[in-house]
Design a protein around this motif. Sequence first.
Motif, PDB file in Angstrom:
ATOM      1  N   PHE A   4      -9.147  26.985 -37.160  1.00 53.65           N
ATOM      2  CA  PHE A   4      -8.045  27.302 -36.222  1.00 53.65           C
ATOM      3  C   PHE A   4      -8.401  26.730 -34.962  1.00 53.65           C
ATOM      4  O   PHE A   4      -7.720  26.134 -34.154  1.00 53.65           O
ATOM      5  N   LEU A   5      -9.488  27.527 -34.542  1.00 57.10           N
ATOM      6  CA  LEU A   5      -9.924  27.256 -32.902  1.00 57.10           C
ATOM      7  C   LEU A   5     -10.425  25.692 -32.959  1.00 57.10           C
ATOM      8  O   LEU A   5     -10.058  25.165 -31.581  1.00 57.10           O
ATOM      9  N   ARG A   6     -11.006  25.147 -33.669  1.00 60.52           N
ATOM     10  CA  ARG A   6     -11.457  23.725 -33.590  1.00 60.52           C
ATOM     11  C   ARG A   6     -10.266  22.779 -33.392  1.00 60.52           C
ATOM     12  O   ARG A   6      -9.880  22.046 -32.610  1.00 60.52           O
ATOM     13  N   ARG A   7      -9.117  22.935 -34.298  1.00 57.76           N
ATOM     14  CA  ARG A   7      -7.916  22.401 -34.228  1.00 57.76           C
ATOM     15  C   ARG A   7      -7.185  22.396 -33.000  1.00 57.76           C
ATOM     16  O   ARG A   7      -6.564  21.669 -32.352  1.00 57.76           O
ATOM     17  N   GLN A   8      -6.928  23.768 -32.757  1.00 59.38           N
ATOM     18  CA  GLN A   8      -6.472  24.135 -31.316  1.00 59.38           C
ATOM     19  C   GLN A   8      -7.063  23.437 -30.396  1.00 59.38           C
ATOM     20  O   GLN A   8      -6.203  22.919 -29.469  1.00 59.38           O
ATOM     21  N   LEU A   9      -8.457  23.370 -30.304  1.00 59.01           N
ATOM     22  CA  LEU A   9      -8.894  22.503 -29.007  1.00 59.01           C
ATOM     23  C   LEU A   9      -8.575  21.005 -29.081  1.00 59.01           C
ATOM     24  O   LEU A   9      -8.171  20.303 -27.801  1.00 59.01           O
ATOM     25  N   HIS A  10      -8.533  20.562 -30.158  1.00 55.44           N
ATOM     26  CA  HIS A  10      -8.014  19.054 -30.193  1.00 55.44           C
ATOM     27  C   HIS A  10      -6.685  18.870 -30.057  1.00 55.44           C
ATOM     28  O   HIS A  10      -6.447  17.771 -29.547  1.00 55.44           O
ATOM     29  N   LEU A  11      -5.845  19.969 -30.443  1.00 54.40           N
ATOM     30  CA  LEU A  11      -4.393  19.824 -29.824  1.00 54.40           C
ATOM     31  C   LEU A  11      -4.170  20.022 -28.683  1.00 54.40           C
ATOM     32  O   LEU A  11      -3.105  19.225 -27.932  1.00 54.40           O
ATOM     33  N   ASP A  42      -6.168  18.840 -39.484  1.00 54.48           N
ATOM     34  CA  ASP A  42      -6.115  17.757 -38.770  1.00 54.48           C
ATOM     35  C   ASP A  42      -5.094  16.875 -38.694  1.00 54.48           C
ATOM     36  O   ASP A  42      -4.918  16.179 -37.723  1.00 54.48           O
ATOM     37  N   ASP A  43      -4.421  16.842 -39.793  1.00 60.98           N
ATOM     38  CA  ASP A  43      -3.212  15.985 -39.811  1.00 60.98           C
ATOM     39  C   ASP A  43      -1.846  16.544 -39.007  1.00 60.98           C
ATOM     40  O   ASP A  43      -0.905  16.416 -39.236  1.00 60.98           O
ATOM     41  N   MET A  44      -2.314  17.997 -38.733  1.00 65.27           N
ATOM     42  CA  MET A  44      -0.879  18.774 -38.358  1.00 65.27           C
ATOM     43  C   MET A  44      -0.644  18.575 -36.811  1.00 65.27           C
ATOM     44  O   MET A  44      -1.610  18.772 -36.181  1.00 65.27           O
ATOM     45  N   ASN A  45       0.548  18.423 -36.405  1.00 64.64           N
ATOM     46  CA  ASN A  45       0.895  18.692 -34.943  1.00 64.64           C
ATOM     47  C   ASN A  45       0.803  20.159 -34.696  1.00 64.64           C
ATOM     48  O   ASN A  45       0.688  21.021 -35.402  1.00 64.64           O
ATOM     49  N   TYR A  46       1.267  20.527 -33.197  1.00 66.31           N
ATOM     50  CA  TYR A  46       0.902  21.891 -32.986  1.00 66.31           C
ATOM     51  C   TYR A  46       2.089  22.706 -33.591  1.00 66.31           C
ATOM     52  O   TYR A  46       1.559  23.912 -34.232  1.00 66.31           O
ATOM     53  N   ASP A  47       3.173  22.431 -33.913  1.00 71.38           N
ATOM     54  CA  ASP A  47       4.265  23.262 -34.710  1.00 71.38           C
ATOM     55  C   ASP A  47       3.885  23.549 -35.946  1.00 71.38           C
ATOM     56  O   ASP A  47       3.871  24.791 -36.530  1.00 71.38           O
ATOM     57  N   THR A  48       3.348  22.536 -36.612  1.00 71.58           N
ATOM     58  CA  THR A  48       3.157  22.818 -38.119  1.00 71.58           C
ATOM     59  C   THR A  48       1.680  23.790 -38.135  1.00 71.58           C
ATOM     60  O   THR A  48       1.612  24.669 -38.703  1.00 71.58           O
ATOM     61  N   PHE A  49       0.919  23.548 -37.184  1.00 69.09           N
ATOM     62  CA  PHE A  49      -0.481  24.080 -37.136  1.00 69.09           C
ATOM     63  C   PHE A  49      -0.053  25.495 -36.679  1.00 69.09           C
ATOM     64  O   PHE A  49      -0.657  26.439 -37.499  1.00 69.09           O
ATOM     65  N   TYR A  50       0.757  25.889 -35.863  1.00 71.23           N
ATOM     66  CA  TYR A  50       1.250  27.096 -35.460  1.00 71.23           C
ATOM     67  C   TYR A  50       1.785  28.010 -36.450  1.00 71.23           C
ATOM     68  O   TYR A  50       1.407  29.211 -36.756  1.00 71.23           O
ATOM     69  N   GLN A 108       1.126  41.084 -36.827  1.00 62.00           N
ATOM     70  CA  GLN A 108       1.086  39.500 -36.590  1.00 62.00           C
ATOM     71  C   GLN A 108       0.139  38.753 -36.077  1.00 62.00           C
ATOM     72  O   GLN A 108      -0.795  39.426 -35.331  1.00 62.00           O
ATOM     73  N   VAL A 109       0.010  37.485 -36.446  1.00 64.72           N
ATOM     74  CA  VAL A 109      -0.975  36.632 -36.047  1.00 64.72           C
ATOM     75  C   VAL A 109      -0.571  36.364 -34.339  1.00 64.72           C
ATOM     76  O   VAL A 109       0.239  35.701 -34.186  1.00 64.72           O
ATOM     77  N   VAL A 110      -1.619  36.361 -33.611  1.00 61.04           N
ATOM     78  CA  VAL A 110      -1.433  35.785 -32.297  1.00 61.04           C
ATOM     79  C   VAL A 110      -2.089  34.649 -32.122  1.00 61.04           C
ATOM     80  O   VAL A 110      -3.383  34.474 -31.831  1.00 61.04           O
ATOM     81  N   VAL A 111      -1.496  33.522 -32.082  1.00 62.51           N
ATOM     82  CA  VAL A 111      -1.824  32.114 -32.326  1.00 62.51           C
ATOM     83  C   VAL A 111      -2.593  31.692 -30.857  1.00 62.51           C
ATOM     84  O   VAL A 111      -3.612  31.200 -31.003  1.00 62.51           O
TER      85      VAL A 111
END
Length: 212
Positions: A116-123, A11-19, A36-39
Amino acid sequence: MIDFNIPTEYDDMNYDTFYAKCRECTGCKLSETRTQVVVGVGKVPSNLMVIGEGPGAQEDEQGEPFIGRAGQLLTKIFESVGINRAEDIYITNTVKCRPPKNRDPEQEEIDACNGFLRRQLHLVQPKILVLLGNPSLKTILGAEHSITKVRGQWFKRDVSYMDEPLYIMPLFHPSYLLRYASKEKGSPKWLTWNDMKEIKTALSYYGAASTL
Ligand code: URA
Ligand code: URA
């Protein structure tokens, strides 16, 4: 069923850090067989977000979701209603790593990817969420649903990043559509095209598509 409002460890990560974090995940056994991971790909934030099932062979090789045959069809169907993939959509999957031989993702793999999916939605902060196929539908809205029964229907969920509810529409998966050539009235392709028109109308409510 996912409650998108449950906090995640990202939750404290921006998109780049999350990615970057997601790209190095070893949270389930799919990490042993993936290339590889497909984010995910697209604009952040974006009014429209799409969630598919999981990466296939080409996605696993190139690191981008929905670029194989199913992905090309998806891109075409969006274009047919004036929604541009590169400019108007953020696309991801229920699981970020390819299941071997494209089998359905297992529950523990879906669960491992859930944060990951939950954080992605919030980003991404979509106003409209499109779910492609049964695994995505069951993961997000609950196992009791079946895509053939609920595709084309709007669901609403409360999300903490906005006051209005998130509007969610399940659609047939493009891989399923590839099995049917017909575009006749009532065919899966025809139904999906009509669903897409409804999504476009809903999107227009939030502004002209490409300037969302
Ligand atoms: N099918 C999916 O569900 N996701 C992809 O990224 C590609 C094919
Ligand atoms: N079954 C699925 O899993 N997906 C579809 O889109 C249609 C039938």
